[in-house]
Design a protein around this motif. Structure first.
Motif, PDB file in Angstrom:
ATOM      1  N   UNK A 293       2.856  -2.648   0.856  1.00  0.00           N
ATOM      2  CA  UNK A 293       1.478  -3.061   1.150  1.00  0.00           C
ATOM      3  C   UNK A 293       1.294  -3.067   2.663  1.00  0.00           C
ATOM      4  N   UNK A 294       0.221  -2.416   3.126  1.00  0.00           N
ATOM      5  CA  UNK A 294      -0.117  -2.470   4.554  1.00  0.00           C
ATOM      6  C   UNK A 294      -1.311  -3.388   4.695  1.00  0.00           C
ATOM      7  N   UNK A 295      -1.128  -4.486   5.428  1.00  0.00           N
ATOM      8  CA  UNK A 295      -2.224  -5.439   5.621  1.00  0.00           C
ATOM      9  C   UNK A 295      -2.655  -5.416   7.085  1.00  0.00           C
ATOM     10  N   UNK A 296      -3.798  -6.011   7.340  1.00  0.00           N
ATOM     11  CA  UNK A 296      -4.245  -6.120   8.728  1.00  0.00           C
ATOM     12  C   UNK A 296      -5.755  -6.074   8.759  1.00  0.00           C
ATOM     13  N   UNK A 297      -6.356  -6.660   9.794  1.00  0.00           N
ATOM     14  CA  UNK A 297      -7.825  -6.698   9.890  1.00  0.00           C
ATOM     15  C   UNK A 297      -8.399  -5.302  10.066  1.00  0.00           C
ATOM     16  N   UNK A 298      -9.716  -5.146   9.892  1.00  0.00           N
ATOM     17  CA  UNK A 298     -10.329  -3.839  10.088  1.00  0.00           C
ATOM     18  C   UNK A 298     -10.035  -3.323  11.497  1.00  0.00           C
ATOM     19  N   UNK A 299      -9.533  -2.082  11.577  1.00  0.00           N
ATOM     20  CA  UNK A 299      -9.247  -1.501  12.888  1.00  0.00           C
ATOM     21  C   UNK A 299      -7.814  -1.720  13.347  1.00  0.00           C
TER      22      UNK A 299
END
Ligand code: ADP
Ligand code: AMP
Length: 259
Positions: free
Chosen positions: A47-53
């Protein structure tokens, strides 16, 4: 001949984009002789998570190539529905432009259908933009338990909100493939044209400061708890996503090769 409509053109582009990705994938497998199916133990389930951008869409295609896994980007799937002007697309567009989240049921079913039917997912998967709520994470675990599979890594691309405005307002995308560029940080070879197909690049309708701020509020309220969920199961790792893309890639590989 059937009348030419925007819908027909965008659905053809979508199909061509998918075929090109498939050809690239098959050529890659032929050249490195890796077209034999991987065992469950050899597969990558990430899973790759992170805020937009944060850089999920920039790094995920490289992971897909490195690990011969499918790349499932739920935002791209929704945008394909919007382009086809389906009922779901019409509803989703309103929510996406407001920076909200589409319902858990819809998103979970979308992922389930890909894992069931997409042949590229047989060798593992990279999820980008999913799960975005704890309920989605729980239902993903149930789905995988039924298949006797487990997630190996949930990697969070960590970056200050302040750095995201420039990234998002300068982002250019090729809708059919999901490839993303940046006006300054990663410009295409030709102005506003995709490097691979030469087709026009666009700016997403939600890539403006106002919608970004709403998406960040949603991210911190609903998706940060998903990171806590994976911290508890022990598969969470955070990496510094403010570094230049090559360095982010090295950090990612560092996570996978530690085990
Ligand atoms: P996400 O998929 O997480 O929303 P993207 O991968 O589309 O983010 O990246 C957002 C924008 O920032 C794009 O225009 C991309 O070219 C650019 N970008 C991605 N990673 C970096 C980086 N490490 N440094 C600078 N710009 C980046
Ligand atoms: P993204 O391309 O990942 O930035 O996603 C664009 C938009 O699609 C988000 O702002 C949400 O409105 C919607 N979306 C994408 N993935 C999900 C998800 N897993 N759950 C709910 N909404 C989603």
């Amino acid at each position: 001949m059937a009348p030419i409509t925007e819908e027909a053109v965008s659905s053809l582009k979508d199909m061509v984009g998918k075929l090109e990705a498939r050809v690239q994938d098959l050529e890659g497998r032929l050249s490195n002789g890796s077209n034999k199916p991987k065992s469950v133990a050899e597969q990558m389930r990430i899973i790759l998570m992170g805020p937009p951008g944060a850089g999920k869409g920039t790094q995920a295609p490289k992971l897909k190539e490195a690990y011969c896994a499918c790349h499932l980007a739920t935002g791209d799937m929704l945008r394909s529905q919007v382009a086809k002007k389906t009922d779901l697309g019409r509803e989703a567009k309103k929510i996406m432009d407001q920076g909200g989240l589409v319902s858990d049921d819809i998103m979970v079913n979308m992922i389930k259908s890909e894992l069931d039917n997409n042949a590229e997912c047989k060798n593992g998967f990279i999820l980008d933009g999913f799960p975005r709520t704890v309920a989605q994470a729980e239902r993903l675990d149930d789905m995988l338990n039924h298949r006797n599979q487990k997630l190996q890594h949930a990697v969070e691309l960590q970056i200050d909100d302040a750095l995201l405005v420039a990234r998002i307002t300068g982002r250019l995308v090729h809708p059919a493939s999901g490839r993303s560029y940046h006006k300054i940080f990663n410009p295409p070879n030709q102005d506003m044209k995709d490097d691979v197909t030469g087709e026009p690049l666009i700016q997403r309708s939600d890539d403006n400061v106002d919608a970004l701020n709403k998406r960040l509020v949603t991210y911190h309220a609903q998706t940060t708890p998903v990171a806590d969920y994976y911290k508890k199961t022990g598969i969470w790792r955070g990496i510094d996503a403010s570094q230049e893309p090559g360095q982010v890639w090295k950090s990612l590989l560092g996570v996978f090769h530690k085990n």
